[in-house]
Write an enzyme that holds these catalytic residues in place. Structure first.
Site, PDB file in Angstrom:
ATOM      1  N   SER A   4       0.867  -1.183   0.000  1.00 54.05           N
ATOM      2  CA  SER A   4       0.000   0.000   0.000  1.00 54.05           C
ATOM      3  C   SER A   4       0.899   1.226   0.000  1.00 54.05           C
ATOM      4  O   SER A   4       2.082   1.139   0.351  1.00 54.05           O
ATOM      5  CB  SER A   4      -0.855  -0.006   1.269  1.00 54.05           C
ATOM      6  OG  SER A   4      -1.421   1.262   1.528  1.00 54.05           O
TER       7      SER A   4
ATOM      8  N   TYR B 174      -2.527  -1.349  10.175  1.00 59.98           N
ATOM      9  CA  TYR B 174      -2.518  -1.589   8.720  1.00 59.98           C
ATOM     10  C   TYR B 174      -1.201  -1.125   8.102  1.00 59.98           C
ATOM     11  O   TYR B 174      -0.541  -1.865   7.367  1.00 59.98           O
ATOM     12  CB  TYR B 174      -3.701  -0.819   8.112  1.00 59.98           C
ATOM     13  CG  TYR B 174      -3.883  -0.988   6.621  1.00 59.98           C
ATOM     14  CD1 TYR B 174      -4.545  -2.090   6.108  1.00 59.98           C
ATOM     15  CD2 TYR B 174      -3.406  -0.027   5.727  1.00 59.98           C
ATOM     16  CE1 TYR B 174      -4.727  -2.238   4.744  1.00 59.98           C
ATOM     17  CE2 TYR B 174      -3.588  -0.165   4.365  1.00 59.98           C
ATOM     18  CZ  TYR B 174      -4.247  -1.270   3.875  1.00 59.98           C
ATOM     19  OH  TYR B 174      -4.428  -1.410   2.518  1.00 59.98           O
TER      20      TYR B 174
END
Ligand code: NAD
Length: 260
Positions: free
Chosen positions: A139, A152
């Site tokens: 990401s 995350y």
């Protein structure tokens, strides 16, 4: 001729979102796709739609047994595995100081342990097939920090690290390992309205776009199909001399500070 003719590629989290688009594109490029997810109904329907070029397996990426079973099903059907896309992931919003331990561990289990298990289980099969590719899904929060997604972001940084180490350790087996680092992509993860059967999808997409227009230099949220095209590039021979790299695909978000 397709870019993946004759190859067998397992995609995790393939029932919806980016994984679904990767499965669709890979099948269109000639691959036999193993659609893996925990969303059995959606995954089975997708594999059915893709026809002879796909099959569905229930695979919870946190579970070693599921990985072993998925590999057995893929090899039973196609005799080999040439590629893996570790795409499954979950997102939780919380300040670090408010994050319960269970929540942090849940994110680590899916996003990080799941990728580790995938590499560990499938890499020997890819090596046995004479080499191939692994594409991990990190990401933009794996290359820079982002407030309120601590668990995350930590796992996505870890995936960039796993990608580099796996590339070093597997190069001699003919396996290239890279990572995609998407910015804001229009899927259920960023746009929960997609999960609401009563929501107007056009309205929801527009609301999301308006938010990101201000943040992203290209002025819009990304499409899962755009990430799928990057995953295809990293899986096919067009990227034959690339390994160990994270690729940011974010409409220019991380390029620097925009003056508006
Ligand atoms: P999504 O929520 O639509 O898809 C995630 C998929 O993973 C779902 O099909 C879900 O069922 C599956 N999944 C969840 N837990 C699982 C488990 N334990 N085992 C197997 N499958 C599981 O979201 P998406 O945007 O398509 O996400 C795909 C990947 O892209 C994720 O790794 C996510 O972190 C990453 N990502 C997304 C964005 C974004 O803006 N959407 C940005 C950067 C990175």
């Amino acid at each position: 001729m397709g870019k993946l003719d004759g190859r067998v590629v397992l995609v995790t989290g393939a029932a919806r979102g980016q994984g679904e688009q990767e499965a669709r594109l890979f099948a269109a490029e000639g691959a036999k796709v193993v659609v893996a997810d925990v969303l059995d109904g959606k995954g089975e329907a997708l594999a059915k739609e893709l026809g002879a070029g796909a099959l569905y397996v229930h695979l919870d990426v946190r579970r070693e047994d599921d990985w072993r079973a998925a590999v057995a099903v893929a090899k039973g059907a196609y005799g080999r595995i040439d590629g893996l896309v570790n795409n499954a992931g979950i997102l939780r919003f919380n300040k670090l100081v408010n994050t319960p331990l269970e929540e942090f561990q849940q994110v680590v289990q899916v996003n990080q342990v799941g990728v580790f298990l995938g590499i560990r289980t499938v890499a020997p099969e890819i090596a046995g097939a004479g080499g191939g590719t692994i594409v991990n899904t990190a990401s933009y929060t794996g290359v820079t920090g982002m407030a309120y997604v601590g668990a995350y972001s930590a796992t996505k940084h870890a995936i960039v690290g796993l990608t580099r180490v796996a590339a070093l350790e597997l190069a001699g087996k003919g396996i290239r390992v890279n990572a995609v680092c998407p910015g804001a992509i229009d899927t259920a993860m960023t746009n929960p309205a997609q999960l609401d059967p009563d929501a107007d999808p056009e309205k929801a997409a527009k609301a999301l776009d308006e938010y990101y227009r201000k943040l992203v230099p290209l002025g819009r949220v990304g499409k899962p199909e755009e990430v799928a095209r990057l995953a295809l590039f990293l899986t096919c021979d067009d990227s034959s001399y690339i390994t160990g790299q994270p690729f940011v695909i974010d409409g220019g978000w991380l390029a620097g500070v925009s003056v508006v």
